[in-house]
Design a protein around this motif. Structure first.
Motif, PDB file in Angstrom:
ATOM      1  N   TYR A 173       0.903  -1.197  -0.119  1.00  0.00           N
ATOM      2  CA  TYR A 173      -0.019   0.021   0.026  1.00  0.00           C
ATOM      3  C   TYR A 173       0.795   1.319   0.062  1.00  0.00           C
ATOM      4  O   TYR A 173       0.801   2.156  -0.892  1.00  0.00           O
ATOM      5  CB  TYR A 173      -0.910   0.037   1.294  1.00  0.00           C
ATOM      6  CG  TYR A 173      -1.665   1.351   1.354  1.00  0.00           C
ATOM      7  CD1 TYR A 173      -2.432   1.835   0.340  1.00  0.00           C
ATOM      8  CD2 TYR A 173      -1.954   1.742   2.754  1.00  0.00           C
ATOM      9  CE1 TYR A 173      -3.179   3.049   0.697  1.00  0.00           C
ATOM     10  CE2 TYR A 173      -2.414   2.731   3.116  1.00  0.00           C
ATOM     11  CZ  TYR A 173      -3.185   3.477   2.149  1.00  0.00           C
ATOM     12  OH  TYR A 173      -4.053   4.624   2.354  1.00  0.00           O
ATOM     13  N   LEU A 174       1.939   1.317   0.834  1.00  0.00           N
ATOM     14  CA  LEU A 174       2.734   2.421   0.894  1.00  0.00           C
ATOM     15  C   LEU A 174       3.475   2.594  -0.394  1.00  0.00           C
ATOM     16  O   LEU A 174       3.678   3.655  -0.778  1.00  0.00           O
ATOM     17  CB  LEU A 174       3.731   2.332   2.050  1.00  0.00           C
ATOM     18  CG  LEU A 174       3.275   2.550   3.530  1.00  0.00           C
ATOM     19  CD1 LEU A 174       4.159   2.319   4.511  1.00  0.00           C
ATOM     20  CD2 LEU A 174       2.340   3.654   3.482  1.00  0.00           C
ATOM     21  N   VAL A 177       1.121   4.436  -2.462  1.00  0.00           N
ATOM     22  CA  VAL A 177       1.180   5.660  -2.192  1.00  0.00           C
ATOM     23  C   VAL A 177       2.266   6.521  -3.002  1.00  0.00           C
ATOM     24  O   VAL A 177       2.239   7.715  -3.232  1.00  0.00           O
ATOM     25  CB  VAL A 177       0.959   5.864  -0.859  1.00  0.00           C
ATOM     26  CG1 VAL A 177       0.998   7.401  -0.425  1.00  0.00           C
ATOM     27  CG2 VAL A 177      -0.528   5.192  -0.396  1.00  0.00           C
ATOM     28  N   GLN A 178       3.581   5.898  -2.493  1.00  0.00           N
ATOM     29  CA  GLN A 178       4.725   6.473  -2.967  1.00  0.00           C
ATOM     30  C   GLN A 178       4.857   6.919  -4.534  1.00  0.00           C
ATOM     31  O   GLN A 178       5.098   7.798  -5.222  1.00  0.00           O
ATOM     32  CB  GLN A 178       6.020   5.902  -2.752  1.00  0.00           C
ATOM     33  CG  GLN A 178       7.092   6.621  -2.986  1.00  0.00           C
ATOM     34  CD  GLN A 178       8.420   5.661  -2.710  1.00  0.00           C
ATOM     35  OE1 GLN A 178       8.140   4.511  -2.229  1.00  0.00           O
ATOM     36  NE2 GLN A 178       9.716   6.354  -2.762  1.00  0.00           N
ATOM     37  N   GLY A 181       0.576   8.901  -5.123  1.00  0.00           N
ATOM     38  CA  GLY A 181      -0.010  10.056  -4.130  1.00  0.00           C
ATOM     39  C   GLY A 181      -1.108   9.374  -3.667  1.00  0.00           C
ATOM     40  O   GLY A 181      -1.509   8.313  -3.978  1.00  0.00           O
ATOM     41  N   GLU A 182      -1.480  10.017  -2.285  1.00  0.00           N
ATOM     42  CA  GLU A 182      -2.497   9.470  -1.558  1.00  0.00           C
ATOM     43  C   GLU A 182      -3.813   9.029  -2.181  1.00  0.00           C
ATOM     44  O   GLU A 182      -4.274   8.237  -2.056  1.00  0.00           O
ATOM     45  CB  GLU A 182      -2.415  10.597  -0.370  1.00  0.00           C
ATOM     46  CG  GLU A 182      -3.676  10.040   0.699  1.00  0.00           C
ATOM     47  CD  GLU A 182      -3.918  11.117   1.667  1.00  0.00           C
ATOM     48  OE1 GLU A 182      -5.137  11.583   2.063  1.00  0.00           O
ATOM     49  OE2 GLU A 182      -2.714  11.336   2.283  1.00  0.00           O
ATOM     50  N   LEU A 186      -5.467   5.597  -3.412  1.00  0.00           N
ATOM     51  CA  LEU A 186      -6.989   5.049  -2.898  1.00  0.00           C
ATOM     52  C   LEU A 186      -7.986   4.869  -4.044  1.00  0.00           C
ATOM     53  O   LEU A 186      -8.654   3.756  -4.111  1.00  0.00           O
ATOM     54  CB  LEU A 186      -7.248   6.165  -2.201  1.00  0.00           C
ATOM     55  CG  LEU A 186      -6.816   6.448  -0.573  1.00  0.00           C
ATOM     56  CD1 LEU A 186      -7.401   7.607   0.078  1.00  0.00           C
ATOM     57  CD2 LEU A 186      -6.995   5.184   0.144  1.00  0.00           C
ATOM     58  N   LEU A 322       6.516   9.584   4.672  1.00  0.00           N
ATOM     59  CA  LEU A 322       5.722   8.465   4.295  1.00  0.00           C
ATOM     60  C   LEU A 322       5.572   7.516   5.377  1.00  0.00           C
ATOM     61  O   LEU A 322       4.319   6.969   5.878  1.00  0.00           O
ATOM     62  CB  LEU A 322       6.229   7.777   3.064  1.00  0.00           C
ATOM     63  CG  LEU A 322       5.118   6.765   2.351  1.00  0.00           C
ATOM     64  CD1 LEU A 322       3.941   7.556   1.961  1.00  0.00           C
ATOM     65  CD2 LEU A 322       5.602   6.268   1.181  1.00  0.00           C
ATOM     66  N   ARG A 325       3.645   8.699   8.290  1.00  0.00           N
ATOM     67  CA  ARG A 325       2.156   8.780   8.074  1.00  0.00           C
ATOM     68  C   ARG A 325       1.514   7.463   7.972  1.00  0.00           C
ATOM     69  O   ARG A 325       0.312   7.675   7.600  1.00  0.00           O
ATOM     70  CB  ARG A 325       2.128   9.772   6.711  1.00  0.00           C
ATOM     71  CG  ARG A 325       2.481  11.063   7.025  1.00  0.00           C
ATOM     72  CD  ARG A 325       2.085  11.895   5.570  1.00  0.00           C
ATOM     73  NE  ARG A 325       1.149  11.753   4.865  1.00  0.00           N
ATOM     74  CZ  ARG A 325       0.858  11.526   3.621  1.00  0.00           C
ATOM     75  NH1 ARG A 325       2.229  11.228   2.806  1.00  0.00           N
ATOM     76  NH2 ARG A 325      -0.242  11.348   2.745  1.00  0.00           N
ATOM     77  N   LEU A 329      -2.518   6.732   7.108  1.00  0.00           N
ATOM     78  CA  LEU A 329      -2.836   6.274   5.833  1.00  0.00           C
ATOM     79  C   LEU A 329      -3.519   4.784   5.701  1.00  0.00           C
ATOM     80  O   LEU A 329      -4.582   4.697   5.017  1.00  0.00           O
ATOM     81  CB  LEU A 329      -1.298   6.146   5.082  1.00  0.00           C
ATOM     82  CG  LEU A 329      -0.765   7.326   4.541  1.00  0.00           C
ATOM     83  CD1 LEU A 329       0.653   7.261   3.979  1.00  0.00           C
ATOM     84  CD2 LEU A 329      -1.704   7.901   3.431  1.00  0.00           C
ATOM     85  N   TRP A 333      -7.181   3.931   4.451  1.00  0.00           N
ATOM     86  CA  TRP A 333      -7.467   2.936   3.659  1.00  0.00           C
ATOM     87  C   TRP A 333      -8.705   2.062   4.078  1.00  0.00           C
ATOM     88  O   TRP A 333      -9.476   1.466   3.251  1.00  0.00           O
ATOM     89  CB  TRP A 333      -6.262   2.014   3.550  1.00  0.00           C
ATOM     90  CG  TRP A 333      -6.472   0.744   2.674  1.00  0.00           C
ATOM     91  CD1 TRP A 333      -6.205   0.691   1.152  1.00  0.00           C
ATOM     92  CD2 TRP A 333      -6.953  -0.618   3.018  1.00  0.00           C
ATOM     93  NE1 TRP A 333      -6.495  -0.493   0.695  1.00  0.00           N
ATOM     94  CE2 TRP A 333      -6.826  -1.217   1.867  1.00  0.00           C
ATOM     95  CE3 TRP A 333      -7.530  -1.003   4.209  1.00  0.00           C
ATOM     96  CZ2 TRP A 333      -7.482  -2.592   1.641  1.00  0.00           C
ATOM     97  CZ3 TRP A 333      -7.775  -2.206   4.084  1.00  0.00           C
ATOM     98  CH2 TRP A 333      -7.850  -3.170   2.913  1.00  0.00           C
TER      99      TRP A 333
END
Length: 340
Positions: A173-174, A177-178, A181-182, A186, A322, A325, A329, A333
Motif C-alpha cells: 500500500y505504501l 502511495v509513493q 500519491g495518496e 486510494l 511517508l 504517516r 494512511l 485505507w
C-alpha cells in the motif's frame, strides 16, 4: 476480545511462576505466524541463560500489533519479533516498546537501522509474484503497469494482503502511495477491488491457499522477491528453475525491515536484552535466509546458491514522512477502501 488477551496474560503469568519455582527463568516472545528458527539455536540460548523461551504466534504482523495494543495494560510477552518499518510508527505512538540498542547493531548498515525501539533482524523485498505456468498456458502477457493491473483482465487474477492486518499488505500500500500519491493510490485500490482483485487477511492465506501454484484461483500474488528461490529450495532438487517469477511493476515493491524489540512492562528486561542480542548473533543471522526467506541484517553472512533465484528491485528511497504517516494512511485505507 480485550478480556481474552488479559486472561491469556494471567495464564502466562501463572505458567511463568511455575517454571520459576523450578529454578528456571521464563521469557515469552511473541512473533508473527511466519517466524521460524532452528530449535537447536533456541535450546542453546536457553541452556546458556538458564531460561525457558515460550513463543506465541500472534497472527500476521499487523494483527499481532493489534493484539499487543489491546493487551498493553497486561503485556502478554517480554519480546516482540516481526514488527517492521511500516508498523513501527503505530507501535511507537502506542508506547509499546522500551528502548534498547544491541551492541551487535553496529554490524547493521546504517540505511537498515530502525532506531532504538527495534533492532533490525532481517530485510526483504515485498513484491508481486506470478505463476509462470498459468500465464504460459493462457497465452497471456504480463501486466506492464499499476494501471493495467487494476483492469478486470488482471485484477481478477490478483490476490494481495490487507494493509490493515498484514505487513506485506501495508508495504504494498505504501509503495502505491509513493508512486501514485495518496488520492491516486486510494483510487487505484478501489478500482482494483471493484474489478476483482482479492484482498485477504495475511500472507499465509494469500500464498498457500489463494495462489494458483497451490490450487487457488489467483496467478498473481503479493509475496516477496525471494519467494522464487524458496520454491526451488523446498522442491529438494526436483526443480532446476523457479516456477514463479517477480513482477516488478513501478509502485508495487517495497524494502521491508523487520525487527526485534522489548515490550514495555517486560518482567524479564535483562533476559529480553540478551534475546535481542541473540537474534543479531551470527548463527541466527545465518539460519534466517533459508528458513524465513529474508536477507540477514548484519553484514558478512554468506547466502546459499539457491538465492540466485531471488532478485532485488530497483527502488527509490522511501521518504521518512511517508513512513511516519503510515498509521494515518492505513486508517484512511480502511475507511475509504475496505468499508466502501
Amino acid at each position: 476480545m480485550k478480556n481474552m488477551f488479559i486472561a491469556g496474560a494471567l495464564m502466562l503469568a501463572s505458567s511463568t511462576q511455575s517454571v520459576q519455582a523450578q529454578g528456571i527463568q521464563s521469557l515469552t516472545v511473541i512473533t508473527h505466524d511466519s517466524f521460524d528458527l532452528d530449535k537447536k539455536l533456541v535450546a542453546g540460548f536457553e541452556a546458556a541463560n538458564n531460561v525457558r523461551v515460550r513463543f506465541i504466534k500472534g497472527g500476521d504482523a499487523g494483527e499481532m500489533l493489534g493484539k499487543l495494543i489491546l493487551s498493553k495494560a497486561a503485556p502478554i510477552a517480554d519480546v516482540v519479533y516481526g514488527l517492521d518499518n511500516t508498523l513501527l510508527p503505530r507501535a511507537e505512538a502506542a508506547g509499546l516498546l522500551t528502548p534498547y540498542t544491541s551492541p551487535l547493531a553496529a554490524k547493521i548498515p546504517a540505511q537498515y537501522r530502525l532506531g532504538s525501539l527495534l533492532n533490525t533482524v532481517d530485510t526483504g523485498y515485498v513484491a508481486l509474484n506470478y505463476d509462470k505456468a498459468y500465464f504460459a498456458k493462457a497465452g497471456l502477457k504480463l501486466p506492464g503497469s499499476l494501471a493495467e493491473l487494476a483492469q478486470p483482465q488482471y485484477a481478477r487474477l490478483t490476490v494481495v494482503e490487507s494493509p490493515a492486518t498484514s505487513s506485506p499488505g501495508a508495504a504494498f500500500y505504501l509503495a502505491t502511495v509513493q508512486e501514485l500519491g495518496e488520492g491516486g493510490a486510494l483510487n487505484w485500490w478501489r478500482m482494483a477491488r471493484q474489478n476483482g482483485m482479492k484482498v485477504t487477511r495475511g500472507w499465509s492465506q494469500a500464498y498457500n491457499q489463494d495462489f494458483s501454484l497451490y490450487g487457488g484461483k489467483y496467478p498473481i500474488v503479493l509475496s516477496y522477491a525471494s519467494s522464487p528461490a524458496a520454491e526451488v529450495f523446498f522442491s529438494e532438487g526436483k526443480l532446476k528453475d523457479a516456477p514463479t517469477g517477480n513482477l516488478f511493476l513501478p509502485g508495487t515493491s517495497f524494502l521491508q525491515l523487520e525487527g526485534v524489540g522489548i515490550l514495555k512492562g517486560s518482567r524479564q528486561p535483562a533476559l529480553a536484552r540478551k534475546f535481542v542480542d541473540f537474534m543479531l548473533s551470527g548463527p541466527v543471522q545465518a539460519d534466517f535466509p533459508n528458513r524465513m526467506w529474508v536477507y540477514p541484517s548484519v553484514e558478512g553472512v554468506k547466502l546459499s546458491e539457491v538465492w540466485k533465484f531471488s532478485q532485488k528491485p530497483d527502488l527509490k528511497p522511501v521518504p521518512a514522512d511517508l513512513l511516519n504517516r503510515a498509521p494515518a494512511l492505513t486508517d484512511l485505507w480502511v475507511t475509504q477502501v475496505f468499508r466502501k
